[in-house]
Design an enzyme around this catalytic site. Sequence first.
Site, mmCIF file in Angstrom:
data_model
loop_
_atom_site.group_PDB
_atom_site.id
_atom_site.type_symbol
_atom_site.label_atom_id
_atom_site.label_comp_id
_atom_site.label_asym_id
_atom_site.label_seq_id
_atom_site.Cartn_x
_atom_site.Cartn_y
_atom_site.Cartn_z
ATOM 1 N N GLY A 65 0.837 -1.214 0.034
ATOM 2 C CA GLY A 65 0.126 -0.081 0.113
ATOM 3 C C GLY A 65 0.971 1.203 0.023
ATOM 4 O O GLY A 65 1.874 1.349 0.719
ATOM 5 N N ARG A 117 1.050 -4.806 -5.615
ATOM 6 C CA ARG A 117 1.320 -6.012 -5.026
ATOM 7 C C ARG A 117 1.542 -7.077 -6.100
ATOM 8 O O ARG A 117 1.041 -7.138 -7.202
ATOM 9 C CB ARG A 117 0.023 -6.374 -4.293
ATOM 10 N N ASP A 148 5.657 -5.365 6.252
ATOM 11 C CA ASP A 148 6.380 -6.672 6.433
ATOM 12 C C ASP A 148 6.369 -7.605 5.322
ATOM 13 O O ASP A 148 7.465 -8.227 4.840
ATOM 14 C CB ASP A 148 5.710 -7.334 7.662
ATOM 15 N N THR A 198 3.915 2.184 5.751
ATOM 16 C CA THR A 198 2.752 1.928 5.609
ATOM 17 C C THR A 198 2.075 2.739 6.549
ATOM 18 O O THR A 198 2.542 3.025 7.744
ATOM 19 C CB THR A 198 2.490 0.486 6.310
ATOM 20 N N ASP A 202 -0.229 1.808 8.424
ATOM 21 C CA ASP A 202 -0.869 1.079 9.502
ATOM 22 C C ASP A 202 -0.122 0.928 10.776
ATOM 23 O O ASP A 202 -0.442 0.473 11.807
ATOM 24 C CB ASP A 202 -0.956 -0.320 9.143
ATOM 25 N N ASP A 230 2.235 -0.911 11.612
ATOM 26 C CA ASP A 230 2.368 -2.345 12.227
ATOM 27 C C ASP A 230 3.682 -2.837 11.776
ATOM 28 O O ASP A 230 3.432 -4.198 11.469
ATOM 29 C CB ASP A 230 0.852 -3.259 11.517
ATOM 30 N N ARG A 251 -6.597 -3.462 8.324
ATOM 31 C CA ARG A 251 -7.115 -4.683 8.204
ATOM 32 C C ARG A 251 -6.863 -5.241 9.441
ATOM 33 O O ARG A 251 -7.692 -6.126 9.889
ATOM 34 C CB ARG A 251 -6.873 -5.038 6.819
#
Length: 324
Positions: free
Chosen positions: A15, A76, A107, A129, A131, A133, A175
């Site tokens: 992303g 992707r 990741d 990212t 996120d 994460d 997500r």
Amino acid sequence: MAKEINKIGVLTSGGDAPGMNAAIRAVVRQALSKGKKVVGVKRGYAGLLQGEFIEMEARDVSDTIQRGGTILQTARCPEFMMEEGPKEAAKICKENGIDGMIVIGGDGSFRGAQKLAALGVNTIGIPGTIDLDIACTEYTIGFDTAVNTAMEAIDKVRDTSTSHERCSIIEVMGRHAGYIALWCGIANGAEDILLPERYDYDEQKLVDNIIENFKRGKKHHIIINAEGIGHSAGMARRIEAATGLETRATILGHMQRGGQPTCKDRVYASTMGAYAVDLLCQGKSNRVIAYKNGEYVDFDIDEALAMQKGISDYQFQICKNLSL
Ligand code: ADP
Ligand code: F6P
């Protein structure tokens, strides 16, 4: 003796995230300042497998630090997850004289970078990212911009929610990770936050909380729902039926991934971009850059991918207390 790097490739993968352009710009200019050649790889690993390269000079990254998205495009690429993908990519790098590769992504992208490194292409990862994460780092490119975008949007929904004395469910991105929801929960003073890591799917508890909340004199009830839980529209209908309060759902969606990067994203991404070039010039490979305890550091990608991080219990708890 570490092999000398002459030509550095840079790609963005997974992303997109605001600040990726600042990182690309930093890679290009830091590398040029050290006498290295730079090649931009279009569309992440997909472009790498197609040999979609562009030689990059200083002017090619002019006027990009303030722009969202990624000038290199991203993708992707399922083929890269097969055994042949990274092998073919390493061959293409060698044929094109690319001896160092900088991968900006999350990741998943680092797993690809790990494979490239094992096949002899010196590779460095930069965490990109929205996120947040990635376990080894307290900062990822794009999170600061995304969370500020979401916060401003939620403030606007809150105004109308208060005027109409409604319940509002606002869905934010994430997500698998609830960091955007948690931060907005605190920053926007939400009454409830639903995080993929924590939500128990007990809707009756939500309904009871909303009723109690209005009894205590609140004029709105803001629920921040992470994308990983989703189904905000259905949840709104059920909550309206159970509470008798008008309830609306707003899905913020991909607007959170775009827009001008904040100052923090520009500065951190620029620093990480330059740092990645420095690591390659020192002959390092299979490293990922991180920001930890107030410092820019780097970890072995294998170690970084084995690390774990989770939502802070304390922040999750105070988010509830502070909306009393
Ligand atoms: P992110 O990098 O943001 O975590 P993805 O998980 O979608 O995003 O991964 C981005 C890309 O990285 C994938 O489309 C694929 O090309 C590559 N990738 C992901 N996992 C692996 C893997 N295990 N091995 C090789 N490449 C991978
Ligand atoms: O980049 C991270 C992220 O925005 C997640 O928060 C979200 O779940 C996912 O990407 C959405 O991906 P796509 O662009 O494929 O809709």
